[in-house]
Enzyme design. Structure first.
Site, mmCIF file in Angstrom:
data_model
loop_
_atom_site.group_PDB
_atom_site.id
_atom_site.type_symbol
_atom_site.label_atom_id
_atom_site.label_comp_id
_atom_site.label_asym_id
_atom_site.label_seq_id
_atom_site.Cartn_x
_atom_site.Cartn_y
_atom_site.Cartn_z
ATOM 1 N N TYR A 1 25.390 31.069 33.979
ATOM 2 C CA TYR A 1 25.986 31.370 32.679
ATOM 3 C C TYR A 1 27.002 32.525 32.799
ATOM 4 O O TYR A 1 28.156 32.408 32.389
ATOM 5 C CB TYR A 1 24.883 31.719 31.663
ATOM 6 C CG TYR A 1 25.411 32.371 30.422
ATOM 7 C CD1 TYR A 1 26.184 31.645 29.518
ATOM 8 C CD2 TYR A 1 25.173 33.726 30.160
ATOM 9 C CE1 TYR A 1 26.707 32.252 28.393
ATOM 10 C CE2 TYR A 1 25.689 34.333 29.039
ATOM 11 C CZ TYR A 1 26.447 33.590 28.158
ATOM 12 O OH TYR A 1 26.968 34.212 27.052
ATOM 13 N N SER B 1 30.571 38.107 28.038
ATOM 14 C CA SER B 1 29.176 38.565 28.012
ATOM 15 C C SER B 1 28.926 39.662 29.027
ATOM 16 O O SER B 1 29.581 39.713 30.087
ATOM 17 C CB SER B 1 28.283 37.366 28.356
ATOM 18 O OG SER B 1 26.980 37.791 28.644
ATOM 19 N N LYS C 1 31.308 32.719 32.421
ATOM 20 C CA LYS C 1 32.056 33.659 31.568
ATOM 21 C C LYS C 1 33.086 34.428 32.417
ATOM 22 O O LYS C 1 34.212 34.664 31.982
ATOM 23 C CB LYS C 1 31.099 34.623 30.865
ATOM 24 C CG LYS C 1 30.216 33.949 29.824
ATOM 25 C CD LYS C 1 31.021 33.535 28.609
ATOM 26 C CE LYS C 1 30.227 32.744 27.601
ATOM 27 N NZ LYS C 1 31.002 32.284 26.448
#
Ligand code: UDP
Length: 323
Positions: A139, A115, A143
């Site tokens: 988050y 991402s 990643k």
């Protein structure tokens, strides 16, 4: 045979469809916590969790899997800050389980769904892959952790990987049978379309005092089918060249929240009520990709780069599913 984890989700289901259309054999592994059974249009769907390492290894052997495309993950920025444990466990630990199963069975190719959140607040825009990675939320951190794990596993265990750093995935397959359906929905385009459909009274614009032309956040929206194509190119390149790499995926053009709303008004022919709200924590002002690397190395070209078409495909799906 390709194993697609999280293949019942938004991006995963589009990749599954594209793989199926190209004649790939595939098996989808999804716990259906967020995904939708009916969006898996090709291959066999096996319901299961990534924490079940030995089951995964068995599955890989049973199906003769030779490559993995890994989507299964939680992906809500706000939730990741409130419940980091859930994200470290499901995104990071479960990826380790998947990698264990792969190494145990001798499968060494993986395309990973990363991402733009790995970059955090950009120092310069457009963002190239060598830009510093300083995620501003859990988050994005998960990643990046997985990217780091893949890098080390590539060196230590001869794993070959491609990590695809998506900017803002949007739109839906042209057949309108698969598309974006999150519960709860938090993404701008489906929420704006909810207003157009009358399912929601208005959209709240998160911040109007950013250092951008109209004060609202600027994002690089990329059509989900163009993303899907990139996964297949990345997988084929891993087979052909075995080189591991990290790629940005965006259109290189930024649109503000207000521009997205205006575009949706044109596409739907409806007035979309908007109210100005506070900034959302952790939102960078501008995220725009430089995707030159994947264009040059893999020959990727977006087929559906303009925002109007992206929103129109999302609208076709949205009307059909929720109208
Ligand atoms: N956004 C907004 N109102 C909403 C949802 C999103 O103004 O109800 C903004 C958000 O601040 C961001 C952009 O729309 O600048 C895209 O947000 P989204 O959640 O779709 O994707 P993200 O950029 O977080 O990956």
């Amino acid at each position: 045979m390709i194993l697609v984890t999280g293949g019942a989700g938004y991006i995963g289901s589009h990749v599954v469809k594209r793989l199926g259309e190209k004649g790939y054999n595939l098996v989808v592994y999804d716990n259906l916590s967020k995904g939708h059974r009916e969006m898996v249009k090709y291959g066999r769907l096996v319901e299961g969790d990534l924490s079940e390492t030995s089951r995964l290894a068995g599955l890989i052997q049973e199906y003769g899997v030779t490559g993995v495309i890994h989507f299964a993950a939680h992906c809500l920025v706000g939730e990741s800050e409130e419940n980091p444990h859930k994200y470290y466990l499901n995104n990071v630990v479960n990826t380790l389980h998947l990698l264990d199963a792969m190494l145990k069975t001798g499968v060494r190719r993986i395309v990973f769904s990363s991402s733009a959140a790995v970059y955090g607040e950009p120092l310069r825009v457009p963002i190239e892959e060598d830009h510093p990675t300083v995620p501003t939320n859990v988050y994005g951190q998960t990643k990046l952790m997985i990217e780091n794990i893949l890098e080390k596993y590539a060196l230590a265990y001869d794993l070959r990987y491609a990590a695809l750093r998506y900017f803002n995935a949007a739109g839906a397959d042209e057949g309108a049978a698969i598309g974006e359906d999150h519960k709860p929905e938090s993404h701008l385009i489906p929420l704006v379309l909810d207003v157009a459909l009358g399912r929601k009274k208005e959209i709240t614009i998160f911040g109007t005092d950013y250092d951008t032309p109209d004060g609202t956040c600027v994002r690089d929206y990329i059509h989900v089918s163009d993303l899907a194509e990139a996964h297949i190119l990345a997988l084929e390149d891993l087979v052909q060249t075995g080189r591991s790499s990290v790629y940005n995926l965006g259109n290189g053009k930024g649109f503000s929240v207000r521009e997205v709303i205006e575009t949706a008004e044109r596409v739907t022919g409806k007035k979309i009520g908007a109210v100005e709200g506070n900034r959302r924590k952790g939102d960078p002002a501008r995220l725009v990709a430089l995707s030159a690397r994947i264009m040059k190395k893999l020959g990727w070209r977006p087929a559906c780069a303009d925002l109007e078409t992206i929103v129109a495909t999302a609208w076709n799906f949205h009307r059909r599913r929720f109208g």
